[in-house]
Design a protein around this motif. Sequence first.
Motif, PDB file in Angstrom:
ATOM      1  N   ASN A  73     -17.763   6.206  -4.375  1.00 59.40           N
ATOM      2  CA  ASN A  73     -17.590   7.027  -5.561  1.00 59.40           C
ATOM      3  C   ASN A  73     -17.201   8.429  -5.124  1.00 59.40           C
ATOM      4  OD1 ASN A  73     -17.689   7.962  -8.106  1.00 59.40           O
ATOM      5  ND2 ASN A  73     -19.909   7.706  -8.386  1.00 59.40           N
ATOM      6  N   GLY A  74     -15.924   8.694  -5.112  1.00 59.44           N
ATOM      7  CA  GLY A  74     -15.490  10.016  -4.652  1.00 59.44           C
ATOM      8  C   GLY A  74     -13.994  10.146  -4.746  1.00 59.44           C
ATOM      9  N   ARG A  75     -13.497  11.175  -4.062  1.00 62.03           N
ATOM     10  CA  ARG A  75     -12.075  11.496  -4.143  1.00 62.03           C
ATOM     11  C   ARG A  75     -11.164  10.385  -3.661  1.00 62.03           C
ATOM     12  NH1 ARG A  75     -11.197  17.297  -3.817  1.00 62.03           N
ATOM     13  NH2 ARG A  75     -13.259  18.151  -4.035  1.00 62.03           N
ATOM     14  N   LEU A  76     -11.659   9.553  -2.721  1.00 61.22           N
ATOM     15  CA  LEU A  76     -10.766   8.562  -2.115  1.00 61.22           C
ATOM     16  C   LEU A  76     -10.820   7.214  -2.822  1.00 61.22           C
ATOM     17  CD1 LEU A  76     -11.520   9.270   1.665  1.00 61.22           C
ATOM     18  CD2 LEU A  76      -9.917  10.420   0.138  1.00 61.22           C
ATOM     19  N   THR A  77     -11.815   7.021  -3.702  1.00 58.91           N
ATOM     20  CA  THR A  77     -12.074   5.683  -4.239  1.00 58.91           C
ATOM     21  C   THR A  77     -10.868   5.104  -4.982  1.00 58.91           C
ATOM     22  OG1 THR A  77     -14.380   6.331  -4.462  1.00 58.91           O
ATOM     23  CG2 THR A  77     -13.720   4.303  -5.573  1.00 58.91           C
ATOM     24  N   ASP A  78     -10.380   5.809  -5.998  1.00 60.37           N
ATOM     25  CA  ASP A  78      -9.305   5.238  -6.818  1.00 60.37           C
ATOM     26  C   ASP A  78      -8.029   5.024  -6.004  1.00 60.37           C
ATOM     27  OD1 ASP A  78     -10.964   5.115  -8.943  1.00 60.37           O
ATOM     28  OD2 ASP A  78     -10.219   6.934  -9.928  1.00 60.37           O
ATOM     29  N   LYS A  79      -7.719   6.006  -5.138  1.00 59.81           N
ATOM     30  CA  LYS A  79      -6.481   5.872  -4.346  1.00 59.81           C
ATOM     31  C   LYS A  79      -6.601   4.725  -3.343  1.00 59.81           C
ATOM     32  CE  LYS A  79      -4.015  10.016  -4.996  1.00 59.81           C
ATOM     33  NZ  LYS A  79      -3.794  11.404  -4.645  1.00 59.81           N
ATOM     34  N   SER A  80      -7.804   4.498  -2.837  1.00 63.21           N
ATOM     35  CA  SER A  80      -7.988   3.402  -1.875  1.00 63.21           C
ATOM     36  C   SER A  80      -7.814   2.058  -2.585  1.00 63.21           C
ATOM     37  CB  SER A  80      -9.369   3.478  -1.221  1.00 63.21           C
ATOM     38  OG  SER A  80      -9.486   4.688  -0.506  1.00 63.21           O
ATOM     39  N   ILE A  81      -8.403   1.947  -3.787  1.00 61.40           N
ATOM     40  CA  ILE A  81      -8.236   0.722  -4.563  1.00 61.40           C
ATOM     41  C   ILE A  81      -6.759   0.531  -4.936  1.00 61.40           C
ATOM     42  CG2 ILE A  81      -8.726  -0.329  -6.832  1.00 61.40           C
ATOM     43  CD1 ILE A  81     -11.117  -0.684  -5.150  1.00 61.40           C
ATOM     44  N   ASP A  82      -6.097   1.617  -5.350  1.00 63.32           N
ATOM     45  CA  ASP A  82      -4.665   1.526  -5.693  1.00 63.32           C
ATOM     46  C   ASP A  82      -3.870   0.991  -4.513  1.00 63.32           C
ATOM     47  OD1 ASP A  82      -5.161   2.561  -8.131  1.00 63.32           O
ATOM     48  OD2 ASP A  82      -4.295   4.556  -7.758  1.00 63.32           O
ATOM     49  N   PHE A  87      -8.965  -7.410  -7.247  1.00 66.96           N
ATOM     50  CA  PHE A  87     -10.429  -7.342  -7.284  1.00 66.96           C
ATOM     51  C   PHE A  87     -10.924  -7.350  -8.717  1.00 66.96           C
ATOM     52  CE2 PHE A  87      -8.889  -4.949  -3.644  1.00 66.96           C
ATOM     53  CZ  PHE A  87      -9.550  -5.591  -2.613  1.00 66.96           C
ATOM     54  N   ASP A  88     -12.114  -7.888  -8.907  1.00 64.22           N
ATOM     55  CA  ASP A  88     -12.764  -7.725 -10.195  1.00 64.22           C
ATOM     56  C   ASP A  88     -13.300  -6.308 -10.236  1.00 64.22           C
ATOM     57  OD1 ASP A  88     -12.224 -10.311 -11.033  1.00 64.22           O
ATOM     58  OD2 ASP A  88     -13.942 -11.107  -9.920  1.00 64.22           O
ATOM     59  N   ASP A  89     -13.903  -5.934 -11.342  1.00 66.53           N
ATOM     60  CA  ASP A  89     -14.372  -4.572 -11.528  1.00 66.53           C
ATOM     61  C   ASP A  89     -15.209  -4.110 -10.323  1.00 66.53           C
ATOM     62  OD1 ASP A  89     -14.866  -2.168 -12.627  1.00 66.53           O
ATOM     63  OD2 ASP A  89     -16.553  -2.855 -13.856  1.00 66.53           O
ATOM     64  N   TYR A  90     -14.832  -2.984  -9.740  1.00 70.80           N
ATOM     65  CA  TYR A  90     -15.517  -2.510  -8.539  1.00 70.80           C
ATOM     66  C   TYR A  90     -16.487  -1.376  -8.835  1.00 70.80           C
ATOM     67  CZ  TYR A  90     -11.919   1.074  -8.873  1.00 70.80           C
ATOM     68  OH  TYR A  90     -11.099   2.074  -9.323  1.00 70.80           O
ATOM     69  N   LYS A  91     -16.488  -0.897 -10.072  1.00 71.42           N
ATOM     70  CA  LYS A  91     -17.357   0.249 -10.392  1.00 71.42           C
ATOM     71  C   LYS A  91     -18.820  -0.192 -10.320  1.00 71.42           C
ATOM     72  CE  LYS A  91     -14.387   3.493 -11.628  1.00 71.42           C
ATOM     73  NZ  LYS A  91     -13.151   3.499 -12.025  1.00 71.42           N
ATOM     74  N   ASN A  92     -19.649   0.672  -9.738  1.00 71.94           N
ATOM     75  CA  ASN A  92     -21.094   0.422  -9.620  1.00 71.94           C
ATOM     76  C   ASN A  92     -21.451  -0.841  -8.851  1.00 71.94           C
ATOM     77  OD1 ASN A  92     -21.538   2.677 -11.291  1.00 71.94           O
ATOM     78  ND2 ASN A  92     -21.095   1.378 -13.075  1.00 71.94           N
ATOM     79  N   ARG A  93     -20.572  -1.274  -7.947  1.00 69.58           N
ATOM     80  CA  ARG A  93     -20.894  -2.452  -7.134  1.00 69.58           C
ATOM     81  C   ARG A  93     -20.901  -2.033  -5.667  1.00 69.58           C
ATOM     82  NH1 ARG A  93     -18.105  -6.910  -9.665  1.00 69.58           N
ATOM     83  NH2 ARG A  93     -18.624  -8.147  -7.836  1.00 69.58           N
ATOM     84  N   LEU A  94     -21.698  -2.718  -4.877  1.00 73.85           N
ATOM     85  CA  LEU A  94     -21.749  -2.413  -3.456  1.00 73.85           C
ATOM     86  C   LEU A  94     -20.768  -3.299  -2.696  1.00 73.85           C
ATOM     87  CD1 LEU A  94     -23.209  -0.907  -1.162  1.00 73.85           C
ATOM     88  CD2 LEU A  94     -24.818  -2.807  -1.061  1.00 73.85           C
ATOM     89  N   MET A  95     -20.631  -4.512  -3.203  1.00 72.78           N
ATOM     90  CA  MET A  95     -19.759  -5.480  -2.533  1.00 72.78           C
ATOM     91  C   MET A  95     -18.905  -6.178  -3.590  1.00 72.78           C
ATOM     92  SD  MET A  95     -19.904  -6.986   0.696  1.00 72.78           S
ATOM     93  CE  MET A  95     -21.332  -7.856   1.285  1.00 72.78           C
ATOM     94  N   VAL A  96     -17.614  -6.276  -3.331  1.00 69.04           N
ATOM     95  CA  VAL A  96     -16.713  -6.926  -4.293  1.00 69.04           C
ATOM     96  C   VAL A  96     -15.837  -7.923  -3.550  1.00 69.04           C
ATOM     97  CG1 VAL A  96     -14.904  -6.543  -6.019  1.00 69.04           C
ATOM     98  CG2 VAL A  96     -16.599  -4.776  -5.620  1.00 69.04           C
ATOM     99  N   GLU A 135     -13.481  -9.085   1.512  1.00 67.90           N
ATOM    100  CA  GLU A 135     -14.468  -8.451   0.633  1.00 67.90           C
ATOM    101  C   GLU A 135     -14.515  -6.958   0.885  1.00 67.90           C
ATOM    102  OE1 GLU A 135     -17.786 -11.018   1.347  1.00 67.90           O
ATOM    103  OE2 GLU A 135     -18.337 -10.013   3.216  1.00 67.90           O
ATOM    104  N   LEU A 136     -14.753  -6.227  -0.190  1.00 63.60           N
ATOM    105  CA  LEU A 136     -14.831  -4.762  -0.094  1.00 63.60           C
ATOM    106  C   LEU A 136     -16.275  -4.359  -0.043  1.00 63.60           C
ATOM    107  CD1 LEU A 136     -12.514  -3.091  -2.759  1.00 63.60           C
ATOM    108  CD2 LEU A 136     -12.140  -3.424  -0.306  1.00 63.60           C
ATOM    109  N   LEU A 137     -16.579  -3.428   0.843  1.00 61.94           N
ATOM    110  CA  LEU A 137     -17.912  -2.840   0.851  1.00 61.94           C
ATOM    111  C   LEU A 137     -17.743  -1.404   0.377  1.00 61.94           C
ATOM    112  CD1 LEU A 137     -20.748  -3.771   1.757  1.00 61.94           C
ATOM    113  CD2 LEU A 137     -20.364  -2.486   3.854  1.00 61.94           C
ATOM    114  N   LEU A 138     -18.441  -1.051  -0.702  1.00 66.39           N
ATOM    115  CA  LEU A 138     -18.296   0.297  -1.269  1.00 66.39           C
ATOM    116  C   LEU A 138     -19.496   1.139  -0.854  1.00 66.39           C
ATOM    117  CD1 LEU A 138     -17.107  -1.770  -3.906  1.00 66.39           C
ATOM    118  CD2 LEU A 138     -16.049   0.479  -4.092  1.00 66.39           C
ATOM    119  N   ILE A 139     -19.238   2.129  -0.002  1.00 65.88           N
ATOM    120  CA  ILE A 139     -20.330   2.927   0.574  1.00 65.88           C
ATOM    121  C   ILE A 139     -19.942   4.408   0.614  1.00 65.88           C
ATOM    122  CG2 ILE A 139     -21.376   1.103   1.966  1.00 65.88           C
ATOM    123  CD1 ILE A 139     -19.693   1.876   4.312  1.00 65.88           C
ATOM    124  N   ARG A 140     -20.881   5.266   1.025  1.00 65.66           N
ATOM    125  CA  ARG A 140     -20.549   6.693   1.180  1.00 65.66           C
ATOM    126  C   ARG A 140     -19.527   6.848   2.299  1.00 65.66           C
ATOM    127  NH1 ARG A 140     -24.838  11.113   1.640  1.00 65.66           N
ATOM    128  NH2 ARG A 140     -22.876  12.229   1.426  1.00 65.66           N
TER     129      ARG A 140
END
Length: 289
Positions: free
Chosen positions: A14-23, A32-41, A49-54
């Motif tokens: 959740n930060g400046r790079l999140t949307d651009k990285s997903i794009d 990917f299915d919805d990645y918001k508020n998930r740790l693993m997608v 699989e995506l791991l969403l972390i700091r």
Amino acid sequence: METSTSLRIAIQKNGRLTDKSIDLLENIGLRFDDYKNRLMVKCRNFDVELLLIRDDDIPEYVQDGVCDLGLVGANVTSEKVADVTVLKNLEYGYCRLSLAAPKNDGIKNPEDFEGKRIATSYPTLTQNYLQNNGITAKTVEISGAVEIAPTLDVADAICDLVSSGSTLRANGLSEIQPIFYSQTQLIKTNKVLSDEKEELISKFLIRIEGSQTAEKSRYIMMNSPKDSVDKITKIIPSLKSPTVLPLAENDLVAIHSVIPIKKFWSVMEQLKEAGATGIVILPIENMIL
Ligand code: PRT
Ligand code: ZN
């Protein structure tokens, strides 16, 4: 040792790079299915699989092989001194780490930081710069809102990330010296991976290159009098030889090509002067050279 059979990619949660990285990942065909508020997608169409972390945790996760790839700022990877391989500069998240000081405090040059207290979230990069430049100064590690440290008298100056410079200005600080230029990078673990994962990574790299070239290119179409074709095709800074197509009107042909966007305006006038009409420019979604 591999910890997962799926190719695991770490991105910022959740930060400046999140949307651009997903794009970027969607642009190279991953869904990917919805990645918001998930740790693993899980990726729907690849064994990924995506791991969403700091972002701060990404270099270490990749270094340790918990993730195979990571998308993270060079500033973070260098600060953590992570043992990973940088596969590609991703051309977003541009910023610089800069030494800055309160205006009118007499700090004008890097040497003026001698003996000062410098607040930063990047003590390693800051100390590296200071030592390489023979400056002795104390770094005060702060994890956020570094720019208010001088006002609070926690430090005399700061070393922080800057992009537009408006945060520094708003806090009465002057940028004195950039010490590290950064952008988001694709990093890879140095752990041994399966052939399947290596193949997938090579495939993604080719796709990323295609998408980066496409972003910097435009499809150009124009009409040209037949006797101007030579002149016009010489002007077009084309990646390949342009396509020349007959038109219903006998003395005209259509010329199609792909050009680097930065050359467009400079050749536009020349094309018109050479007789080109109906010049159309289109974006390109992807390109494999
Ligand atoms: O929660 P998490 O730890 O994941 O996020 P974070 O708060 O640490 O990071 P985040 O989302 O702020 O930034 C992520 C990455 O974006 C950074 O590591 C850089 O690689 C990149 N990046 C690009 C930036 C900036 N530009 C940037 N301007 N990161 C931070 N900033 C901050 C800077 O720290 C300062 O507070 O923005 C302010 C300055 O911006 P300007 O435009 O006013 O100069
Ligand atoms: Zn962070």
